[in-house]
Design a protein around this motif. Structure first.
Motif, PDB file in Angstrom:
ATOM      1  N   LEU A 160       0.855  -1.181   0.000  1.00  0.00           N
ATOM      2  CA  LEU A 160       0.000   0.000   0.000  1.00  0.00           C
ATOM      3  C   LEU A 160       0.895   1.236   0.000  1.00  0.00           C
ATOM      4  O   LEU A 160       1.793   1.361   0.842  1.00  0.00           O
ATOM      5  N   VAL A 161       0.662   2.157  -0.940  1.00  0.00           N
ATOM      6  CA  VAL A 161       1.397   3.421  -1.007  1.00  0.00           C
ATOM      7  C   VAL A 161       0.451   4.553  -0.622  1.00  0.00           C
ATOM      8  O   VAL A 161      -0.651   4.672  -1.176  1.00  0.00           O
ATOM      9  N   ILE A 195      -3.149   2.086  -3.712  1.00  0.00           N
ATOM     10  CA  ILE A 195      -2.741   3.483  -3.563  1.00  0.00           C
ATOM     11  C   ILE A 195      -3.816   4.246  -2.807  1.00  0.00           C
ATOM     12  O   ILE A 195      -5.002   4.204  -3.174  1.00  0.00           O
ATOM     13  N   LEU A 196      -3.402   4.956  -1.761  1.00  0.00           N
ATOM     14  CA  LEU A 196      -4.300   5.763  -0.933  1.00  0.00           C
ATOM     15  C   LEU A 196      -3.877   7.227  -1.027  1.00  0.00           C
ATOM     16  O   LEU A 196      -2.716   7.557  -0.760  1.00  0.00           O
ATOM     17  N   VAL A 197      -4.826   8.094  -1.408  1.00  0.00           N
ATOM     18  CA  VAL A 197      -4.542   9.526  -1.550  1.00  0.00           C
ATOM     19  C   VAL A 197      -5.534  10.303  -0.682  1.00  0.00           C
ATOM     20  O   VAL A 197      -6.618  10.680  -1.142  1.00  0.00           O
ATOM     21  N   ASP A 233      -0.663  -5.941   2.140  1.00  0.00           N
ATOM     22  CA  ASP A 233       0.515  -6.498   2.814  1.00  0.00           C
ATOM     23  C   ASP A 233       0.978  -5.482   3.865  1.00  0.00           C
ATOM     24  O   ASP A 233       1.595  -4.480   3.529  1.00  0.00           O
ATOM     25  N   PHE A 234       0.683  -5.754   5.132  1.00  0.00           N
ATOM     26  CA  PHE A 234       1.016  -4.806   6.189  1.00  0.00           C
ATOM     27  C   PHE A 234       2.512  -4.769   6.508  1.00  0.00           C
ATOM     28  O   PHE A 234       2.946  -3.964   7.328  1.00  0.00           O
ATOM     29  N   ASP A 235       3.286  -5.595   5.862  1.00  0.00           N
ATOM     30  CA  ASP A 235       4.741  -5.498   5.977  1.00  0.00           C
ATOM     31  C   ASP A 235       5.329  -4.564   4.926  1.00  0.00           C
ATOM     32  O   ASP A 235       6.532  -4.305   4.930  1.00  0.00           O
ATOM     33  N   ARG A 236       4.464  -4.059   4.030  1.00  0.00           N
ATOM     34  CA  ARG A 236       4.943  -3.183   2.950  1.00  0.00           C
ATOM     35  C   ARG A 236       3.963  -2.024   2.751  1.00  0.00           C
ATOM     36  O   ARG A 236       3.319  -1.909   1.713  1.00  0.00           O
ATOM     37  N   ILE A 237       3.876  -1.193   3.768  1.00  0.00           N
ATOM     38  CA  ILE A 237       3.094   0.039   3.668  1.00  0.00           C
ATOM     39  C   ILE A 237       4.075   1.196   3.545  1.00  0.00           C
ATOM     40  O   ILE A 237       4.956   1.371   4.390  1.00  0.00           O
ATOM     41  N   TYR A 238       3.944   1.979   2.476  1.00  0.00           N
ATOM     42  CA  TYR A 238       4.901   3.029   2.165  1.00  0.00           C
ATOM     43  C   TYR A 238       4.220   4.398   2.192  1.00  0.00           C
ATOM     44  O   TYR A 238       3.050   4.537   1.814  1.00  0.00           O
TER      45      TYR A 238
END
Length: 356
Positions: A160-161, A195-197, A233-238
């Motif tokens: 998630l970005v 993607i979250l904006v 994937d909560f190990d890859r939140i950017y």
């Protein structure tokens, strides 16, 4: 030199008031008034209460000079420092529009308090298929966040970005922050990720750290409340952000160590390192790439450069890209030139996060 700022209409500032209404006052003072202004500040019960409750830290009083710079007075020492460029006309515009703004804030808070009993996620009608419109209500913090969300088409857990917008995109239209994000979207279009904006709804003011902190808390709650079937994937939140968004990146990392796997603060600011309670070890397990221009007059490089040196000296995973030119427009240069996508998607948390 003469300085101006807006304060609550409190009698302790009476001798400096130029104009006032039922709620706030526009005050003006000179260099020789600093000592007395500091005493007024200390005698302002509302400011003292906010400081004691931890709602404001480090800097308690901000004002703008005739030289179009923002100045800050330390609550602890009364020291005055010149900070970023801040057009004086904004102070007058802020005062003129305050009653209308305050009325809007009251309606905003009342709507949340009366119509929502718990944290709520609402999908809204959207004309952009890939980026659906949503609203998240954080009942605890009385915050409603409009946001755009693009779901990855893959049927497995994906990163998630989150993009934090700049000050110019504050509002509730769910459009301005998305328009700002578009310069970044091409870089992410071929990546398998969600993607979250989000859009900050409340007036930022003169670097109001309380609003930043609350907003970052609500974003964390928003992520936790996203539907489980999204396969995040909560190990890859950017997280990545520019200017005000860069500050949001710093405060998000500080408030929630080990929640975000990778972070890119561009042209950010973060005054917490001046605080007596600052804990640099919160960044021990973070992966950070800082970007700033040395000639940025809107948001000086100082905070980013200071944080880089602090983290580098402790051998934390941090790097910094500095440009000699481009000023406050460097984020577009960074996005086009640097291999930030490869770096970002290589980052991953190694253990369960601890939310603080």
């Amino acid at each position: 030199m003469r300085y101006y700022t807006v304060v609550n209409n409190n009698e302790v500032f009476n001798k400096y008031i130029k104009e006032s209404n039922a709620m706030v006052a526009l005050i003006s003072f000179c260099d020789e008034d600093f000592k007395d202004i500091y005493n007024c500040l200390k005698n302002n019960s509302e400011a003292t209460q906010m400081f004691d409750e931890g709602m404001l830290s480090v800097v308690m009083f901000e004002f703008v000079g005739e030289d179009n710079y923002l100045y800050k007075m330390s609550y602890a020492t009364a020291e005055v420092k010149r900070d970023i460029k801040w057009p004086l006309k904004k102070i007058f515009e802020y005062y003129k529009n305050y009653e209308k703004h305050a009325d809007g804030v009251q309606r905003y808070n009342k709507d949340i308090e009366q119509n929502y009993k718990e944290d709520t996620l609402i999908q809204q009608r959207s004309f952009i298929p890939n980026y659906q419109k949503y609203k998240f209500v954080d009942k605890e913090n009385i915050v409603a966040i409009n946001f755009r969300f693009k779901q990855c088409s893959k049927k497995e857990k994906m990163p998630l970005v989150i993009y934090f917008h700049g000050a110019g995109s504050v509002g509730t239209d769910n459009i301005k922050q998305f328009a700002e994000y578009k310069f970044l979207s091409l870089g992410l279009s071929k990546r398998n990720c969600h993607i979250l904006v989000p859009q900050c709804a409340k007036e930022i003011g003169l670097e109001n750290t309380f609003i930043i902190k609350t907003y970052c808390k609500s974003i964390k709650k928003l992520v936790d409340n996203l539907p489980q079937n999204l396969q995040i994937d909560f190990d890859r939140i950017y997280i990545i952000g520019a200017s005000y968004g860069g500050a949001c990146v710093w405060y998000s990392l500080y408030q929630f160590p080990q929640f975000y796997a990778g972070a890119i603060p561009l042209m950010g600011y973060f005054s917490e390192y001046n605080s007596n309670t600052f804990d640099v070890t919160r960044f021990a397990h973070e992966n950070i790439w800082i970007g700033h221009s040395a000639n940025d007059s809107m948001v000086p490089i100082k905070d980013d450069a200071t944080m880089f040196e602090k983290l580098k000296n402790l051998k934390y995973n941090v790097k910094m890209t500095t440009y000699k030119k481009y000023g406050h427009g460097m984020s577009c240069i960074f996005i086009r030139r640097e291999h930030w996508k490869k770096w970002l998607f290589e980052q991953k948390k190694s253990s369960e996060y601890d939310s603080i």
